[in-house]
Design a protein around this motif. Sequence first.
Motif, PDB file in Angstrom:
ATOM      1  N   UNK A 160       0.834  -1.204   0.000  1.00  0.00           N
ATOM      2  CA  UNK A 160       0.000   0.000   0.000  1.00  0.00           C
ATOM      3  C   UNK A 160       0.868   1.252   0.000  1.00  0.00           C
ATOM      4  N   UNK A 161       1.963   1.215   0.738  1.00  0.00           N
ATOM      5  CA  UNK A 161       2.889   2.339   0.764  1.00  0.00           C
ATOM      6  C   UNK A 161       3.498   2.566  -0.622  1.00  0.00           C
ATOM      7  N   UNK A 162       3.925   1.490  -1.250  1.00  0.00           N
ATOM      8  CA  UNK A 162       4.501   1.601  -2.590  1.00  0.00           C
ATOM      9  C   UNK A 162       3.516   2.168  -3.597  1.00  0.00           C
ATOM     10  N   UNK A 163       2.261   1.747  -3.498  1.00  0.00           N
ATOM     11  CA  UNK A 163       1.242   2.287  -4.402  1.00  0.00           C
ATOM     12  C   UNK A 163       1.068   3.784  -4.170  1.00  0.00           C
ATOM     13  N   UNK A 164       1.078   4.192  -2.901  1.00  0.00           N
ATOM     14  CA  UNK A 164       0.937   5.612  -2.592  1.00  0.00           C
ATOM     15  C   UNK A 164       2.134   6.401  -3.116  1.00  0.00           C
ATOM     16  N   UNK A 168       1.736   7.001  -6.752  1.00  0.00           N
ATOM     17  CA  UNK A 168       0.657   7.941  -7.064  1.00  0.00           C
ATOM     18  C   UNK A 168       0.902   9.328  -6.468  1.00  0.00           C
ATOM     19  N   UNK A 169       2.108   9.571  -5.951  1.00  0.00           N
ATOM     20  CA  UNK A 169       2.462  10.890  -5.441  1.00  0.00           C
ATOM     21  C   UNK A 169       1.794  11.262  -4.132  1.00  0.00           C
ATOM     22  N   UNK A 170       1.351  10.272  -3.366  1.00  0.00           N
ATOM     23  CA  UNK A 170       0.678  10.515  -2.091  1.00  0.00           C
ATOM     24  C   UNK A 170       1.661  10.248  -0.951  1.00  0.00           C
ATOM     25  N   UNK A 171       2.568  11.201  -0.753  1.00  0.00           N
ATOM     26  CA  UNK A 171       3.658  11.012   0.201  1.00  0.00           C
ATOM     27  C   UNK A 171       3.157  10.779   1.620  1.00  0.00           C
TER      28      UNK A 171
END
Length: 85
Positions: free
Chosen positions: A37-41, A44-47
């Motif tokens: 989930x962290x990698x997906x974020x 997607x630029x959701x730091x």
Amino acid sequence: MTDGAVDIAPGLHDVVDRGAALGPDGAWIAAAAQANLSGMAFVHGQADRAVVHLEAAVAAGYNDSVPLHTGPALPLHQDPRFRSL
């Protein structure tokens, strides 16, 4: 978050819940799902969301630091929350 046309985040959240429900024996499952989930974020630029999931992954036992030193994670190296992990 989506991977192409399919939103896989709900499935990963389910994996986190199921892994956590197993107790210590399932911690690695929850940790791996949180890391994904962290990698997906990251991608997607959701730091902020990425760091929250990464903190949860580390708390569950995630310790694979190699992916954290490549690609999308590199901009977060200056973030104090990231550095504290």
